[in-house]
Design an enzyme around this catalytic site. Structure first.
Site, PDB file in Angstrom:
ATOM      1  N   ASP A   1      39.264  30.362  45.821  1.00 27.50           N
ATOM      2  CA  ASP A   1      40.708  30.478  45.974  1.00 27.50           C
ATOM      3  C   ASP A   1      41.296  30.259  44.576  1.00 27.50           C
ATOM      4  O   ASP A   1      41.247  29.141  44.050  1.00 27.50           O
ATOM      5  CB  ASP A   1      41.189  29.396  46.959  1.00 27.50           C
ATOM      6  CG  ASP A   1      42.710  29.374  47.072  1.00 27.50           C
ATOM      7  OD1 ASP A   1      43.383  30.148  46.346  1.00 27.50           O
ATOM      8  OD2 ASP A   1      43.220  28.570  47.875  1.00 27.50           O
TER       9      ASP A   1
ATOM     10  N   ASN B   1      42.618  40.486  38.126  1.00 26.73           N
ATOM     11  CA  ASN B   1      43.039  41.533  39.057  1.00 26.73           C
ATOM     12  C   ASN B   1      43.583  40.977  40.368  1.00 26.73           C
ATOM     13  O   ASN B   1      44.408  41.609  41.012  1.00 26.73           O
ATOM     14  CB  ASN B   1      41.827  42.444  39.325  1.00 26.73           C
ATOM     15  CG  ASN B   1      42.004  43.268  40.572  1.00 26.73           C
ATOM     16  OD1 ASN B   1      42.827  44.180  40.606  1.00 26.73           O
ATOM     17  ND2 ASN B   1      41.256  42.933  41.616  1.00 26.73           N
TER      18      ASN B   1
ATOM     19  N   TYR C   1      57.077  40.389  44.157  1.00 23.47           N
ATOM     20  CA  TYR C   1      55.938  41.061  43.527  1.00 23.47           C
ATOM     21  C   TYR C   1      56.304  41.509  42.111  1.00 23.47           C
ATOM     22  O   TYR C   1      55.579  41.235  41.145  1.00 23.47           O
ATOM     23  CB  TYR C   1      55.509  42.261  44.376  1.00 23.47           C
ATOM     24  CG  TYR C   1      54.315  43.002  43.825  1.00 23.47           C
ATOM     25  CD1 TYR C   1      53.021  42.500  44.008  1.00 23.47           C
ATOM     26  CD2 TYR C   1      54.469  44.200  43.124  1.00 23.47           C
ATOM     27  CE1 TYR C   1      51.918  43.166  43.498  1.00 23.47           C
ATOM     28  CE2 TYR C   1      53.372  44.871  42.605  1.00 23.47           C
ATOM     29  CZ  TYR C   1      52.101  44.356  42.796  1.00 23.47           C
ATOM     30  OH  TYR C   1      51.014  45.019  42.288  1.00 23.47           O
TER      31      TYR C   1
END
Ligand code: ZN
Length: 653
Positions: A456, A483, A550
């Site tokens: 995590d 990523n 985002y």
């Protein structure tokens, strides 16, 4: 010593060559006899050639084949007459010998015959088996080695003093064997090298090998040099990534190319590394010349690579003028605090070195128990290391892959762009550590140069564990591909909860700060230069409504990248970003989702996928290939850059 001959197995092997395959594999199955391409076997077969003439052909193990897995095409057919003629020559250089062997093949596409082919030819038996058996090598590598061998075998073996493999050794055997062999002779021992057995059938020759080596083992047992005890040493340090990465960096600087370092702290490695006499017993040279090709000269004890290279510089000088490839770096490092490290241009190479050194440790300890391990003097070892045949092999090997010896960590590696990145870096020869919260990351690949870890990224402790595991597995960290990210459901600002905002920020932004901070000391030690590639988004230059969290997270990440490029430039670390758009071959874009989205724009799925200036579909692989190339020499002078991979977008342009 186990006799593995099995009558029911052997029924399938009918011809002489088939039987040669069978017993060669039996030898290959026992790593105390044959290790990583060591050892070779042969059979002599009479044949009629194209001109109707009878000729004897030696089928001898070809280079590139391993006895454990050899097949009939792995044996090179060489004309006996020529081999016996060569053995009578006064001198022949090794490259000349190799050329002669090749010109006498009856099959032009056969592999190059073993350099020990002439040795096989001069032994007047149909089947000849040759191994570098641990037990025999342990006994010959002692002060009174020759006396001990005589004591064990009497006149059943001919003893050959040490000469480097190649024509000179074949020549010596061609003289000594006929002069000294008698009625009882069933084998030949090569001091500091190995043992030959022979016979008129595959079974006799194989069983003689087993029995001869078995007698050497019994001798060791009788002399209390067989059973070894390993002192249990507690693993001294929990965190060793800084030490290991520093060591790999230093060694790679000395070798002139990046190397993978594989770390071992098993009971045997720790016990051996912590022996009081390690400085003496480990410095006596490799067990057999065959090992020199992999392990090089002697291990380095401690952590000072420059001192080690300096100690050996006098030997390198001798070869400096002969266009040889000088590489004074060690391949084995022994350190009481760390254990044993082995090095190579790939994890495969480093692991082979460890396999060999595991055997070497046992051989050294058995010889020590017999009164003292005494292998070849450094001059002889260097002659093997700089043997023109080995040098020729190195040159023939060609250019290694782009990222050979380098290590990359990729986040969000279980699927989509992250998984495509794993493929792109693996195909360029890198060792890859993939991390993801999805446990598929562990099982996506079953390769030695891939390590998948469930992690995590929002948990700092887990990140530190990942870095520790990365360095313990491969020795350091050269490249980082950030990523991992989340793309939340669309929500306009007036209905966006603080909790949802924070969740996006913690994965897409905060986690990357933690990884970059913790990875920095490792990237700084990269033997080449450290490189970071960040997967951003088209939303940075061209945000969309309903994606404020985002877009803001990726914009902040881009700003973090730009500051990192400024701060880390002086450490030689390059940091760049890719902004992909509309990459639909990832897990989140199911057929269903695609269809709904396309319909909402009044487009077909295909038109929706290629809705950009170039009318091309952007795939995960396109992004991954660019990420890999950004870590390569094309971008060697680029840092702080942002590159779109979106097929062209009016708002971005
Ligand atoms: Zn050999």
């Amino acid at each position: 010593m186990e006799n593995r001959w099995n009558d029911s197995e052997v029924a399938e092997y009918k011809s002489d060559l088939a039987l040669r395959v069978y017993t060669s594999r039996l030898l290959g199955r026992d790593s105390t006899l044959v290790l990583h391409g060591g050892g070779n076997t042969s059979v002599k077969i009479g044949m009629t050639n194209m001109l109707g003439e009878e000729e004897d052909i030696l089928y001898v193990k070809g280079s590139g084949w391993d006895l454990a897995t050899i097949e009939e095409p792995g044996f090179s057919p060489v004309r006996m007459k020529h081999l016996l003629g060569l053995a009578k020559r006064e001198t022949l250089s090794d490259p000349e010998m190799v050329n002669e062997l090749k010109t006498q093949l009856t099959n032009a596409s056969a592999p190059a015959p073993s350099v020990e082919a002439i040795l096989h030819a001069i032994l007047p038996y149909k089947f000849v088996d040759h191994t570098h058996a641990d037990a025999v090598v342990a006994i010959t590598n002692t002060e009174n080695g020759e006396k001990r061998i005589r004591e064990i075998y009497g006149d059943e073996v001919v003893i050959i003093p040490y000469v480097m493999p190649g024509f000179d050794l074949a020549k010596l055997c061609a003289e000594k064997y006929p002069a000294e062999a008698g009625e009882k002779t069933i084998g030949m021992v090569l001091m500091n090298h190995g043992i030959f057995s022979f016979g008129d059938t595959a079974k006799v020759s194989y069983e003689r090998m087993i029995s001869l080596v078995g007698r050497a083992e019994k001798y060791l047992e009788k002399n209390k040099a067989w059973n070894l005890s390993w002192e249990k040493i507690e693993s001294p340090k929990k965190q060793i990534r800084a030490d290991l990465a520093r060591l790999r960096s230093d060694v790679s600087k000395v070798s002139g190319f990046p190397m993978i370092l594989s770390h071992h702290e098993d009971v045997k490695s720790l016990a051996f590394a912590n022996r009081g006499d390690i400085g003496k017993i480990s410095q006596q040279g490799p067990a057999t010349p065959d090992h020199v090709i992999r392990t090089k000269r002697v291990p380095m004890v401690g952590k000072d690579v420059n001192e080690y290279a300096e100690n050996y510089s006098q030997y390198f000088k001798k070869y400096a003028s002969s266009q040889t490839i000088l590489d004074p770096a060690p391949r084995v490092i022994i350190d009481g605090e760390i254990g044993i490290c082995t090095l190579g241009r790939s994890i495969n190479e480093a692991d082979i070195v460890f396999d060999i050194y595991e055997h070497t440790m046992e051989i050294i300890l058995r010889s020590t128990a017999l009164g003292g391990y005494r292998a070849l003097p450094p001059e002889d070892i260097f002659d093997v290391e700089y043997w023109d045949l080995e040098q020729a092999k190195l040159k023939k090997g060609g250019k290694p892959p782009l990222f050979s010896g380098e290590i990359v960590l990729i986040t969000g590696a279980a699927s989509g762009i992250g998984k495509a990145c794993v493929d792109s870096f693996l195909s360029r020869g890198a060792a890859v550590v993939g991390i993801d919260i999805d446990k598929n990351v562990e099982s996506n690949y079953n390769k030695k140069n891939y390590l998948g870890i469930v992690c995590d990224v929002t948990n700092d402790e887990e990140i530190m564990n990942v870095l520790e595991k990365t360095v313990r597995a491969f020795g350091g960290l050269d490249m980082l591909v950030l990523n991992a990210g989340v793309f939340p459901k669309g929500a306009r600002i007036e209905s966006l909860s603080t909790a949802d905002w924070k969740r996006v920020m913690s994965v897409n932004l905060d986690a990357n700060l933690s990884i970059m901070r913790e990875a920095h000391p490792l990237l700084k030690l990269s033997p080449g230069t450290g490189r970071v590639v960040i997967i951003g988004s088209k939303n940075v230059p061209a945000p969309g409504p309903g994606a404020s969290a985002y877009s803001a997270s990726k914009a902040a990440l881009t700003q973090l990248m730009r500051v990192a490029a400024l701060e880390w430039g002086s450490d030689g670390i390059r940091v760049n970003t890719i902004h992909p758009n509309a990459v639909f071959d990832t897990g989140i874009w199911t057929e269903e989702v695609l269809k709904t989205r396309a319909e909402s724009y009044g487009l077909s799925v295909d038109a929706y996928k290629t809705n950009n200036i170039l009318r091309v579909e952007v795939r995960s692989r396109d992004v991954a290939e660019l990420a890999a190339e950004m870590c390569g020499p094309l971008f060697a002078k680029t840092t702080g850059a942002q590159l779109p991979v979106d097929g062209g977008n009016e708002r971005v342009i």
